[in-house]
Write an enzyme that holds these catalytic residues in place. Structure first.
Site, PDB file in Angstrom:
ATOM      1  N   ARG A   5       0.808  -1.221   0.000  1.00 10.62           N
ATOM      2  CA  ARG A   5       0.000   0.000   0.000  1.00 10.62           C
ATOM      3  C   ARG A   5       0.842   1.273   0.000  1.00 10.62           C
ATOM      4  NH1 ARG A   5      -2.512  -4.144   2.329  1.00 10.62           N
ATOM      5  NH2 ARG A   5      -4.793  -4.268   2.386  1.00 10.62           N
TER       6      ARG A   5
ATOM      7  N   HIS B 152      -0.835  -2.557  -4.545  1.00  9.67           N
ATOM      8  CA  HIS B 152      -0.284  -3.489  -5.537  1.00  9.67           C
ATOM      9  C   HIS B 152      -0.339  -2.975  -6.968  1.00  9.67           C
ATOM     10  CE1 HIS B 152       0.564  -6.395  -2.551  1.00  9.67           C
ATOM     11  NE2 HIS B 152      -0.560  -7.099  -2.567  1.00  9.67           N
TER      12      HIS B 152
ATOM     13  N   HIS C 198       3.363 -12.817  -6.023  1.00  9.59           N
ATOM     14  CA  HIS C 198       2.297 -13.023  -5.036  1.00  9.59           C
ATOM     15  C   HIS C 198       1.735 -14.444  -5.044  1.00  9.59           C
ATOM     16  CE1 HIS C 198      -1.054 -11.851  -2.443  1.00  9.59           C
ATOM     17  NE2 HIS C 198      -0.599 -10.609  -2.408  1.00  9.59           N
TER      18      HIS C 198
ATOM     19  N   ASP D 298      -0.846 -10.470   8.462  1.00  8.55           N
ATOM     20  CA  ASP D 298      -0.767  -9.618   7.272  1.00  8.55           C
ATOM     21  C   ASP D 298       0.209  -8.498   7.602  1.00  8.55           C
ATOM     22  OD1 ASP D 298      -1.172  -8.387   4.857  1.00  8.55           O
ATOM     23  OD2 ASP D 298      -3.328  -8.068   5.104  1.00  8.55           O
TER      24      ASP D 298
ATOM     25  N   GLU E 184       5.946 -12.449   0.514  1.00  5.36           N
ATOM     26  CA  GLU E 184       6.186 -11.439  -0.515  1.00  5.36           C
ATOM     27  C   GLU E 184       7.448 -10.660  -0.156  1.00  5.36           C
ATOM     28  OE1 GLU E 184       2.417  -9.158  -0.989  1.00  5.36           O
ATOM     29  OE2 GLU E 184       1.645 -10.771   0.297  1.00  5.36           O
TER      30      GLU E 184
END
Length: 350
Positions: free
Chosen positions: A87, A112, A183, A247, A316
């Site tokens: 982000r 993204h 991803h 996350d 990632e």
């Protein structure tokens, strides 16, 4: 129909043809990659008893990656991410005093690469062999609000040691923001069931603090005595907040073990007691974002799987999210005459 060792799938609405390329090594491991979104659609590893374990989430048909059902709750299965991973706060940044406004696709923020990032682009074929593939994409000046025309290449290499290495390079004609990643969602049990019992280790003593919209703020949180401490191998769901999972962006330790051949540093690993497969991740990036798939929608996946939240996890690798707005974070500005490069290796141990 075949072209350049790729199997034709369909013609994209842009008029460009979509192909699926298969890399194979001497152990029988196969990785299938499409030029649509540079998507890794499968990563098939032979295991004991003649069984094949496909360790990434995805679909049986390439058309399913463009279906309304999939795009409605879009989780970026196996796709290239660009121009900027994760982000960017308020979808804006400044370079050399000039402000740029990006497309906002996650509430008030940019995620993204925007509404139509590298994950939804048709990449051009550059070269392919039995164990390697190179794709390229030209992102035009102003695409999703980014300055400069960016020429990117993405190379994949499958070694005979069951290592899948991907490497991006890029150049630009104007200063621009860039932070590329990939991803894939992993499930070491051939995609069946949740990843809750997978064991994970992350070589990190600190995560980046996030605001309520998961945008990093520039501050860090030490993982010691928190649910984010993965410095020792442990089950993913052992201490987590069950409704949310993980996350978070984990800052990698600078003294990481280095792979002698690639020069890449150890970032993370996962192991399944059920399949006895281990995934190791090495990278030249300073961070790995660990995501356990809370927002995976209910979908009919490949191999008869039915996907739902927590069916897969992502490692990632990239630079710090929102770094373009945080001066003390790693530089994510690429300038004319410079070459952007990032490299990550997934090693499978059976």
């Amino acid at each position: 129909m075949q072209k350049n060792n790729g199997v034709f799938c369909f013609t994209h609405y842009s008029g460009e043809d979509i192909y699926l390329f298969t890399l194979r090594n001497i152990k029988g491991t196969e990785v299938c990659i499409s030029n649509y979104g540079a998507i890794i659609t499968s990563f098939k590893v032979p295991v004991a008893g003649g069984v094949v374990n496909d360790i990434v989430l995805g679909f049986d048909k390439m058309e399913d990656y463009l279906s309304e059902e999939y795009l409605a709750g879009y989780p970026y299965f196996g796709a290239a991410i660009g121009r900027y991973a994760n982000r960017i706060k308020n979808g804006e940044f400044k370079i050399d005093g000039e402000k740029y406004t990006l497309k906002k696709n996650k509430v008030t923020d940019h995620l993204h690469g925007g509404l139509t990032g590298f994950d939804k682009k048709v990449w051009a074929y550059q070269s392919v062999s039995a164990k390697s593939l190179v794709l390229k994409y030209r992102s035009m000046d102003g695409e999703e609000g980014y300055p400069g025309t960016l020429d990117s290449t993405l190379g994949f290499k499958l070694t005979d040691d069951n290592e899948l290495i991907y490497e991006y390079t890029a150049s630009t004609d104007k200063p621009t923001a860039i932070n590329l990643t990939h991803h894939s969602y992993f499930n070491l049990n051939s995609g069946y069931g949740t990843i809750n019992d997978h064991l994970v280790r992350i070589n990190s003593a600190a995560i980046l603090r996030q605001d309520d919209n998961f945008v990093v703020t520039g501050k860090t949180i030490m993982v010691e005595d928190t649910i984010y401490d993965f410095r020792q191998l442990r089950p993913i769901a052992n201490e987590w907040n069950a409704p949310d999972g993980y996350d978070q962006s984990f800052v990698l330790e600078e003294n990481s073990p280095v792979d002698e051949i690639t020069g890449l540093a150890f970032a993370a690993e996962a192991f399944s007691e059920q399949s006895k497969l281990k995934l190791e991740v090495y990278t030249n990036e300073p961070l790995v974002h660990f995501y356990t798939g809370k927002w995976i929608p209910t979908l009919h996946g490949k191999n008869g799987n039915n996907y739902a939240p927590f069916n897969g996890f992502c490692f990632e690798t990239h630079k710090h999210p929102n770094a373009i707005n945080i001066p003390h974070f790693p530089n994510t500005i690429l300038r004319p005459g410079e070459t952007y490069q990032t490299k990550t290796m997934y090693r499978i141990i059976t």
